[in-house]
Design a protein around this motif. Structure first.
Motif, PDB file in Angstrom:
ATOM      1  N   ASP A 156     -26.746  -8.078 -63.924  1.00  0.00           N
ATOM      2  CA  ASP A 156     -25.311  -7.819 -63.891  1.00  0.00           C
ATOM      3  C   ASP A 156     -24.560  -9.145 -63.991  1.00  0.00           C
ATOM      4  O   ASP A 156     -25.158 -10.190 -64.268  1.00  0.00           O
ATOM      5  N   ARG A 163     -29.650  -8.925 -71.499  1.00  0.00           N
ATOM      6  CA  ARG A 163     -28.611  -7.918 -71.713  1.00  0.00           C
ATOM      7  C   ARG A 163     -27.963  -7.593 -70.373  1.00  0.00           C
ATOM      8  O   ARG A 163     -28.550  -7.808 -69.299  1.00  0.00           O
ATOM      9  N   TYR A 164     -26.749  -7.085 -70.455  1.00  0.00           N
ATOM     10  CA  TYR A 164     -25.979  -6.792 -69.243  1.00  0.00           C
ATOM     11  C   TYR A 164     -26.258  -5.375 -68.746  1.00  0.00           C
ATOM     12  O   TYR A 164     -26.262  -4.414 -69.510  1.00  0.00           O
ATOM     13  N   VAL A 165     -26.468  -5.245 -67.444  1.00  0.00           N
ATOM     14  CA  VAL A 165     -26.446  -3.961 -66.753  1.00  0.00           C
ATOM     15  C   VAL A 165     -25.677  -4.167 -65.453  1.00  0.00           C
ATOM     16  O   VAL A 165     -25.517  -5.291 -64.987  1.00  0.00           O
ATOM     17  N   SER A 166     -25.198  -3.091 -64.869  1.00  0.00           N
ATOM     18  CA  SER A 166     -24.511  -3.189 -63.588  1.00  0.00           C
ATOM     19  C   SER A 166     -25.480  -2.811 -62.479  1.00  0.00           C
ATOM     20  O   SER A 166     -26.184  -1.810 -62.573  1.00  0.00           O
ATOM     21  N   ASP A 185     -23.772   4.890 -68.386  1.00  0.00           N
ATOM     22  CA  ASP A 185     -24.769   4.310 -69.288  1.00  0.00           C
ATOM     23  C   ASP A 185     -25.003   2.829 -69.034  1.00  0.00           C
ATOM     24  O   ASP A 185     -26.104   2.334 -69.149  1.00  0.00           O
ATOM     25  N   TYR A 186     -23.929   2.100 -68.700  1.00  0.00           N
ATOM     26  CA  TYR A 186     -24.065   0.664 -68.492  1.00  0.00           C
ATOM     27  C   TYR A 186     -24.502   0.325 -67.074  1.00  0.00           C
ATOM     28  O   TYR A 186     -24.690  -0.822 -66.735  1.00  0.00           O
ATOM     29  N   ASN A 187     -24.621   1.317 -66.202  1.00  0.00           N
ATOM     30  CA  ASN A 187     -25.067   1.091 -64.831  1.00  0.00           C
ATOM     31  C   ASN A 187     -26.531   1.487 -64.714  1.00  0.00           C
ATOM     32  O   ASN A 187     -26.861   2.662 -64.678  1.00  0.00           O
ATOM     33  N   LEU A 188     -27.394   0.500 -64.637  1.00  0.00           N
ATOM     34  CA  LEU A 188     -28.802   0.819 -64.501  1.00  0.00           C
ATOM     35  C   LEU A 188     -29.120   1.184 -63.057  1.00  0.00           C
ATOM     36  O   LEU A 188     -29.899   2.082 -62.794  1.00  0.00           O
ATOM     37  N   THR A 216     -21.775 -12.246 -69.383  1.00  0.00           N
ATOM     38  CA  THR A 216     -22.144 -10.867 -69.738  1.00  0.00           C
ATOM     39  C   THR A 216     -21.899 -10.563 -71.209  1.00  0.00           C
ATOM     40  O   THR A 216     -22.244  -9.480 -71.676  1.00  0.00           O
ATOM     41  N   TYR A 262     -32.674  -8.772 -67.997  1.00  0.00           N
ATOM     42  CA  TYR A 262     -31.382  -8.119 -67.813  1.00  0.00           C
ATOM     43  C   TYR A 262     -30.798  -8.537 -66.469  1.00  0.00           C
ATOM     44  O   TYR A 262     -31.498  -9.073 -65.599  1.00  0.00           O
TER      45      TYR A 262
END
Length: 636
Positions: A326, A300-303, A115-118, A387, A324
């Motif tokens: 990482d 917002r943070y994404v990986s 979910d946190y990895n776009l 982050t 957004y």
């Protein structure tokens, strides 16, 4: 042709296995305290050039009981830099007879997307053998991969956890002419051997045999400091035509800086916004806090793990547009915001994680999994976790605190350290008022102030959980038998050293025990420590009290007794001193009001193995003091 070769190889292994993979052939000393025994663990890493290598791993493991059933599973990760060229496996019974060989259809292939990895191009191939009805059994895997990201070389650690014995293991590295291998050996009984290869390069070989299973002692250092391990790294590498050297920390810094240089440009309109946001601030720290808050409110943070994107940031301009990024992108974006305000800052590579060990400072290599921002400010230095969506500017917690980081500087970086939080930073200050009934029931109002590392869990719960889930979490943490939680509330106090205040209203049934005319009152309502685990044999490992053992707790509990009770005897103040900490408690009785005051300050650190006996003695004394009861008798 290659597939046929593997079939022939496995067929040969089956014939050999029937003689050698018998569980009965394992020496009794290797079965002691073991859930599994590694019969073979052979890794061959062949470097062809600065940008290409192959790795072949052959493992044979005998599973002795259900605790090691996970050994019958194999997961192999790959991405655009790596390719799995062979994935074979076989299952044998206790006699070494073949039960099953992996088929292609047994091997799953899926993305590691979370979910946190776009954006993530990493995938995994996974296979497992069915659970066996009887023990022992043996599993064998043959894996071969091609690697095109040689920033990283393998780490060899065959005995990677406790309760695993090793019959035999080898690690071989073939280096071509003109390329040197860098390595660091730890806890090996014998060093590796270096030989010249016919092609002009060198071959490095390490061997281990007959290692009995290890059981980690309480408060042991990380496994990598106890078990045999060899770290390897290149001197030169090439990733997607990005070339680098790796002989010093400055080399690591220069590569990262070159990879990301020029990506800190933001739109002119955003620069003007920065000046507007900071115009009322007169200090560097004030400007940093203002821009950090802007970062948290607007991104917002994404990986993002695509190709070299694991190390190269997306441009600050794109972060400004899409809102957004990482850890690299948000750190670079924050650097750009600060730059627009006239403030210099530098990325800092870090190995992050609550339980992650510190860097091997004497072995420059890519040991990092995260990046933060360092902001020098005169004699002070501020580190920013870019982050975090809610944490205060400058607070590192135990995720990135108390460890070495590599500053990325234009002319070559250097190691420095993030803040270390002292016991006086990590405080718990608690005040409780308790009204007791004749039956020993209690109504309690509790107010607790947590700061530093002690507030981390509470701040996280406030941000992540709704009120019902907060209540459920809290009910599991309160260690009082037969209680009801009538109300609770939390309040944050942000700052470089953040704090959380918790207020509770509790009802506890039979908190005090009534027996005839006597009332037995436990004094420590919520903070009692338990004894440490004693050892039954001499200690081997040093005692490692990590950051969680550096804290200071103060408790004041005021009991309002039912009418007519007086103390049967006097309790003297208790004071306990040791190299691990200091404890004291005292009691005051004023009519029907009893005030119990307890204070403990613990010191983290590392101590010799012989100190564990002192640790057990200290914790035993503290636990006994925390169990103190005051006996009251009802006056006529």
């Amino acid at each position: 042709m290659k597939y046929s070769f593997w079939i022939l190889l496995l067929t040969g292994q089956v014939a050999w296995a029937q003689n050698e993979y018998k569980a009965s052939a394992i020496e009794a000393s290797l079965k002691e305290n073991a859930h599994s025994v590694i019969r073979r663990y052979e890794t061959i890493f062949t470097v062809k050039s600065p940008g290409e290598a192959t790795e072949r791993t052959h493992t044979v493991i005998t599973v002795l009981d259900k605790e090691a059933d996970s050994q019958a599973q194999k997961m192999v990760y790959y991405d655009k830099f790596s390719k799995i060229t062979s994935f074979e496996g076989a299952l044998y019974d206790a006699e070494g007879k073949l039960i099953k060989r992996l088929k292609k259809s047994d091997i799953e292939d899926y993305s590691t997307y979370a979910d946190y990895n776009l954006f993530d191009d990493q995938r995994v191939k996974a296979a497992s053998f069915p659970k066996q009805p009887t023990y022992p059994y043996t599993v064998e895997f043959l894996i071969e991969t091609t690697e095109r990201n040689l920033m990283f070389y393998p780490t060899w650690m065959p005995q990677h956890q406790q309760n695993v014995a090793v019959e035999q293991s080898t690690y071989t590295v073939h280096m071509p002419a003109g390329l040197a291998l860098r390595y660091k050996e730890m806890n090996l009984p014998t060093p590796g051997v270096v030989t010249d290869s016919p092609e002009g390069g060198k071959t490095y070989t390490w061997k281990l045999a007959n290692l009995p299973a290890v059981e980690f002692e309480p408060l042991s250092p990380p496994a990598s400091e106890i078990l045999p391990v060899v770290y390897t790294a290149p001197t030169e590498f090439d990733v997607q035509n990005h070339k680098g050297k790796l002989t010093s920390w400055s080399d690591v810094s220069r590569f990262y800086h070159a990879l990301n240089d020029g990506r800190d440009i933001i739109p002119d309109a955003l620069k003007q916004r920065v000046l507007e946001l900071t115009k009322q601030e007169t200090t560097t720290a004030g400007k940093v806090r203002s821009l950090y808050k802007f970062l948290q409110e607007h991104t917002r943070y994404v990986s993002i793990q695509l190709g070299i994107g694991g190390w190269q940031t997306i441009e600050a301009e794109k972060v400004a547009m899409h809102k957004y990024g990482d850890c690299k992108a948000l750190t670079n974006y924050t650097l750009a915001l600060l730059k627009a305000a006239g403030i210099k800052s530098f990325p800092a590579l870090v190995r992050a994680g609550d339980d992650e060990p510190d860097l091997l400072v004497d072995f420059p290599s890519f040991q990092f999994n995260h990046v933060i921002l360092c902001v020098p400010d005169g004699r002070d230095t501020l580190f920013l976790e870019c982050t975090s969506g809610h944490g205060p500017a400058g607070y590192m917690s135990d995720f990135t605190g108390n460890r070495h980081v590599l500053l990325i500087l234009p002319d070559g970086g250097r190691l420095t350290q993030t803040p270390t939080y002292r016991p006086t930073d990590n405080r718990q200050q608690r005040r409780i008022t308790v009204n007791l009934t004749d039956q020993g029931d209690a109504d309690a109002n509790v107010r607790t102030y947590y700061s530093g590392l002690q507030q981390d869990a509470y701040a996280s719960v406030m941000q992540r959980l709704n009120r019902d889930d907060q209540r459920s979490w809290l009910l599991k943490r309160i260690r009082i038998p037969a209680f009801e939680l009538n109300s609770f509330a939390y309040n944050e106090q942000p700052g470089t050293l953040p704090a959380v205040t918790e207020t509770l209203a509790l009802t506890a049934r039979r908190w005090a025990t009534v027996s005839g005319t006597r009332l037995f009152l436990p004094l420590n309502l919520l903070s009692a420590l338990s004894p440490a685990e004693p050892l039954t044999q001499p200690r081997r490992a040093m005692v490692n009290l990590d950051a969680s053992y550096a804290y200071e707790d103060s408790d004041t509990v005021v009991y309002q007794l039912p009418k007519g009770y007086v103390p049967e005897y006097r309790i003297e103040p208790i004071s306990i001193d040791s190299k691990f900490g200091r404890y004291k408690s005292e009691l005051a009785v004023n009519g029907d009001r009893v005030t119990y005051v307890r204070h403990i300050q613990m010191q983290g650190g590392r101590f010799p193995a012989t100190a564990y006996t002192e640790w057990v003695d200290f914790r035993k004394k503290v636990a006994k003091a925390d169990r103190t009861q005051l006996v009251f008798i009802k006056a006529n």
